[in-house]
Design an enzyme around this catalytic site. Structure first.
Site, mmCIF file in Angstrom:
data_model
loop_
_atom_site.group_PDB
_atom_site.id
_atom_site.type_symbol
_atom_site.label_atom_id
_atom_site.label_comp_id
_atom_site.label_asym_id
_atom_site.label_seq_id
_atom_site.Cartn_x
_atom_site.Cartn_y
_atom_site.Cartn_z
ATOM 1 C CG HIS A 23 -50.539 -100.124 -44.333
ATOM 2 N ND1 HIS A 23 -51.472 -99.118 -44.325
ATOM 3 C CD2 HIS A 23 -49.474 -99.627 -45.000
ATOM 4 C CE1 HIS A 23 -50.990 -98.079 -44.977
ATOM 5 N NE2 HIS A 23 -49.786 -98.371 -45.400
ATOM 6 C CE1 TYR B 282 -61.723 -98.006 -42.693
ATOM 7 C CE2 TYR B 282 -59.495 -98.426 -41.923
ATOM 8 C CZ TYR B 282 -60.511 -98.652 -42.827
ATOM 9 O OH TYR B 282 -60.313 -99.531 -43.856
ATOM 10 N N PRO C 154 -67.491 -100.171 -48.565
ATOM 11 C CG PRO C 154 -66.738 -98.225 -49.599
ATOM 12 C CD PRO C 154 -67.975 -98.988 -49.301
ATOM 13 C CE LYS D 26 -62.182 -108.046 -44.703
ATOM 14 N NZ LYS D 26 -60.792 -107.763 -44.989
ATOM 15 C CE1 TYR E 282 -59.607 -102.473 -42.538
ATOM 16 C CE2 TYR E 282 -57.396 -103.247 -43.061
ATOM 17 C CZ TYR E 282 -58.404 -102.313 -43.204
ATOM 18 O OH TYR E 282 -58.214 -101.226 -44.018
HETATM 19 C C1 LIG Z 1 -66.748 -96.639 -56.896
HETATM 20 C C2 LIG Z 1 -66.213 -97.886 -56.211
HETATM 21 C C3 LIG Z 1 -65.245 -97.769 -55.206
HETATM 22 C C4 LIG Z 1 -64.758 -98.911 -54.592
HETATM 23 N N1 LIG Z 1 -63.837 -98.777 -53.596
HETATM 24 C C5 LIG Z 1 -63.389 -99.885 -52.965
HETATM 25 C C6 LIG Z 1 -62.445 -99.807 -51.923
HETATM 26 O O1 LIG Z 1 -62.007 -98.730 -51.560
HETATM 27 N N2 LIG Z 1 -62.064 -100.976 -51.324
HETATM 28 C C7 LIG Z 1 -62.530 -102.208 -51.718
HETATM 29 O O2 LIG Z 1 -62.141 -103.239 -51.179
HETATM 30 N N3 LIG Z 1 -63.407 -102.298 -52.714
HETATM 31 C C8 LIG Z 1 -63.832 -101.180 -53.332
HETATM 32 N N4 LIG Z 1 -64.724 -101.292 -54.316
HETATM 33 C C9 LIG Z 1 -65.129 -102.624 -54.687
HETATM 34 C C10 LIG Z 1 -64.112 -103.280 -55.617
HETATM 35 O O3 LIG Z 1 -63.633 -102.333 -56.531
HETATM 36 C C11 LIG Z 1 -64.821 -104.424 -56.315
HETATM 37 O O4 LIG Z 1 -65.175 -105.355 -55.308
HETATM 38 C C12 LIG Z 1 -63.985 -105.099 -57.395
HETATM 39 O O5 LIG Z 1 -63.818 -104.237 -58.495
HETATM 40 C C13 LIG Z 1 -64.681 -106.385 -57.857
HETATM 41 O O6 LIG Z 1 -64.032 -106.875 -58.990
HETATM 42 P P1 LIG Z 1 -64.874 -107.643 -60.104
HETATM 43 O O7 LIG Z 1 -63.862 -108.038 -61.130
HETATM 44 O O8 LIG Z 1 -65.678 -108.712 -59.465
HETATM 45 O O9 LIG Z 1 -65.902 -106.603 -60.689
HETATM 46 P P2 LIG Z 1 -65.620 -105.270 -61.545
HETATM 47 O O10 LIG Z 1 -64.356 -104.627 -61.090
HETATM 48 O O11 LIG Z 1 -66.868 -104.495 -61.492
HETATM 49 O O12 LIG Z 1 -65.373 -105.810 -63.010
HETATM 50 C C14 LIG Z 1 -66.413 -106.296 -63.802
HETATM 51 C C15 LIG Z 1 -66.043 -106.091 -65.254
HETATM 52 O O13 LIG Z 1 -67.070 -106.638 -66.060
HETATM 53 C C16 LIG Z 1 -67.355 -105.738 -67.123
HETATM 54 N N5 LIG Z 1 -68.744 -105.970 -67.536
HETATM 55 C C17 LIG Z 1 -69.879 -105.576 -66.924
HETATM 56 N N6 LIG Z 1 -70.961 -105.993 -67.596
HETATM 57 C C18 LIG Z 1 -70.503 -106.689 -68.654
HETATM 58 C C19 LIG Z 1 -71.134 -107.371 -69.719
HETATM 59 N N7 LIG Z 1 -72.471 -107.410 -69.808
HETATM 60 N N8 LIG Z 1 -70.373 -107.959 -70.647
HETATM 61 C C20 LIG Z 1 -69.003 -107.929 -70.558
HETATM 62 N N9 LIG Z 1 -68.357 -107.287 -69.564
HETATM 63 C C21 LIG Z 1 -69.089 -106.678 -68.625
HETATM 64 C C22 LIG Z 1 -67.113 -104.365 -66.532
HETATM 65 O O14 LIG Z 1 -66.851 -103.395 -67.531
HETATM 66 C C23 LIG Z 1 -65.917 -104.622 -65.627
HETATM 67 O O15 LIG Z 1 -64.688 -104.389 -66.267
HETATM 68 C C24 LIG Z 1 -65.230 -100.180 -54.953
HETATM 69 C C25 LIG Z 1 -66.189 -100.295 -55.953
HETATM 70 C C26 LIG Z 1 -66.697 -99.178 -56.584
HETATM 71 C C27 LIG Z 1 -67.763 -99.322 -57.650
#
Ligand SMILES: Cc1cc2nc3c(=O)[nH]c(=O)nc-3n(C[C@H](O)[C@H](O)[C@H](O)COP(=O)(O)OP(=O)(O)OC[C@H]3O[C@@H](n4cnc5c(N)ncnc54)[C@H](O)[C@@H]3O)c2cc1C
Length: 389
Positions: A72, A200, A292, A296, A384
């Site tokens: 994009h 947006y 969101p 980021k 962005y």
């Molecule tokens: C509903 C939603 C919509 C989103 N939409 C967007 C979007 O449109 N654009 C965007 O940029 N970002 C979006 N985000 C944010 C983005 O998805 C996150 O920033 C991203 O998932 C971060 O990755 P992570 O691996 O740090 O955390 P997570 O993806 O949360 O992964 C953490 C992992 O740790 C595991 N875990 C948790 N606690 C424990 C424990 N005690 N022991 C072992 N494992 C554990 C969980 O099950 C999970 O699999 C969204 C987030 C949510 C919640």
């Protein structure tokens, strides 16, 4: 069990770190609380910065992404019935790509499996011990049996509700938070996207976003009340409301269909400092959350992984601790800028319940300035597409 880096959380942060380190000969174990299918069922982010794409390439997991992603070069911003494009490519010579978080995670799980990487699913009651000592270890249970992993370092990649951040004592940890008075109701539908760029939309009825995953998979969001539940919104009610919030040019040609996923995400800004305590390092949502609006969330997780990965390589391969010693400082410097951008985009485009007539005029002036001013557009585009690592 013994490993060099114990990684808590098998989301994108934990898997990417594990994959990158493995390719440098550094051993990791990933502990994930849920099943692989559960993690892959979470529909979340979809816009990837170049920095993220490059990390996926470095991790050797970019083949499918490079084939299937959509580049994009810009995005549409609308306010009422006026609209304009922010041309990222022209303004910054950089683009973003559309490739869903689900696909990123699937590619990482496949790669971990192909390399015989250890990922332990259904790991319950994970606890981190001795993070501030020279010999940390992690305990967890599976099927009622307790296990112990001794390690050099612990990477806390376990998201906002994980255990890692809570392990850092409150006397050391400082948290900054802002809650927004609305959420995003999102649906996924097997319909062609209404436009080839994201839209947006700031409307008098609230914010809307037209996004996509591929040619026949669209992701749409509307700002909703925090007290709403997805069950309050029939598909028809969602489509009608979306059409009211986007310019008529797009509303008229919007293809609707049954939703295959529908959920509400509250909007929050959150940062914890520091992101390192002894031998424990926090990455991704475990340390920070953004609304969101600026796309980021996943991208800030990737920049943390970049800093930690490079710090750990320096430690193991060169015997130099500079990278891990400056991890928190470097990661936070970039995070706060992404926090500012996401907060600014959220304020620019949403309706707040307490907005006065004056506030609405300020918002309109801000958008008009952005529409007419190349310097303002450049600032948006730079943020962005992602600030440099
Ligand atoms: C509903 C939603 C919509 C989103 N939409 C967007 C979007 O449109 N654009 C965007 O940029 N970002 C979006 N985000 C944010 C983005 O998805 C996150 O920033 C991203 O998932 C971060 O990755 P992570 O691996 O740090 O955390 P997570 O993806 O949360 O992964 C953490 C992992 O740790 C595991 N875990 C948790 N606690 C424990 C424990 N005690 N022991 C072992 N494992 C554990 C969980 O099950 C999970 O699999 C969204 C987030 C949510 C919640």
């Amino acid at each position: 069990m013994r490993t060099q880096v114990a990684i808590i959380g098998g989301g994108p942060s934990g898997l990417l770190l594990s994959q990158l380190l493995h390719r440098k000969g550094i051993d990791t174990v990933v502990l994930e609380r849920k099943t692989r299918d559960y993690v892959l069922g979470r529909i979340r982010a979809g816009i990837l910065e170049t920095g993220f794409v490059n990390l996926m390439r470095e991790a050797g997991v970019a083949d499918r992404m490079d084939k299937e992603c959509f580049v994009h070069d810009g995005t549409v911003i609308s306010h009422g019935d006026t609209q304009f494009t922010i041309d990222f490519k022209d303004l910054t010579d950089t683009s973003v790509v559309v490739y869903g978080q689900t696909e990123v995670t699937r590619d990482l799980y496949d790669a971990r499996e192909a390399m015989d990487g250890t990922v332990i699913f259904n790991a319950e009651n994970v606890q981190i011990h001795g993070a501030d000592s020279d010999a940390p270890h992690v305990t967890y249970t599976t099927d009622g049996d307790e296990h112990r992993i001794d390690c050099d370092f612990v990477a806390g990649c376990d998201g906002f509700h994980g255990v890692s951040r809570q392990t850092i004592p409150l006397t050391v940890r400082r948290e900054y938070e802002k809650l927004y008075p609305f959420g995003w109701l999102g649906i996924l539908s097997e319909t062609p996207p209404v436009h080839d760029e994201l839209i947006y939309s700031c409307s008098s009825r609230g914010f809307a976003l037209c996004s996509m995953r591929n040619e026949n998979l669209s992701r749409y969001y509307i700002q909703c009340s925090l007290s709403d539940s997805p069950d309050d919104w029939s598909d028809d009610a969602f489509w009608q409301e979306l059409k009211r919030r986007i310019p008529s040019e797009y509303a008229d040609k919007l293809v609707t269909g049954p939703s295959i996923e529908k959920s509400i995400a509250p909007l929050r800004s959150f940062v914890t400092e520091p992101m390192r305590w002894g031998r424990l390092f926090l990455c991704g949502d475990a340390a920070h959350i953004v609304p969101p609006t600026g796309a980021k969330g996943l991208n800030t997780a990737a920049s943390d992984i970049h800093y930690l990965y490079n710090g750990l390589i320096q430690h193991y391969l060169d015997g130099d601790d500079t990278g891990i010693d400056t991890y928190s400082e470097k990661a936070l410097a970039r995070i706060w800028k992404a926090e500012r951008f996401s907060w600014w985009m959220t304020n620019l485009l949403h309706r707040f319940p307490d907005q006065s007539e004056f506030d609405l005029k300020m918002q309109a002036a801000d958008i008009a300035f952005l529409r007419d001013n190349r310097a303002a557009q450049t600032v948006l585009a730079q943020n962005y597409v992602g600030l440099p690592y």
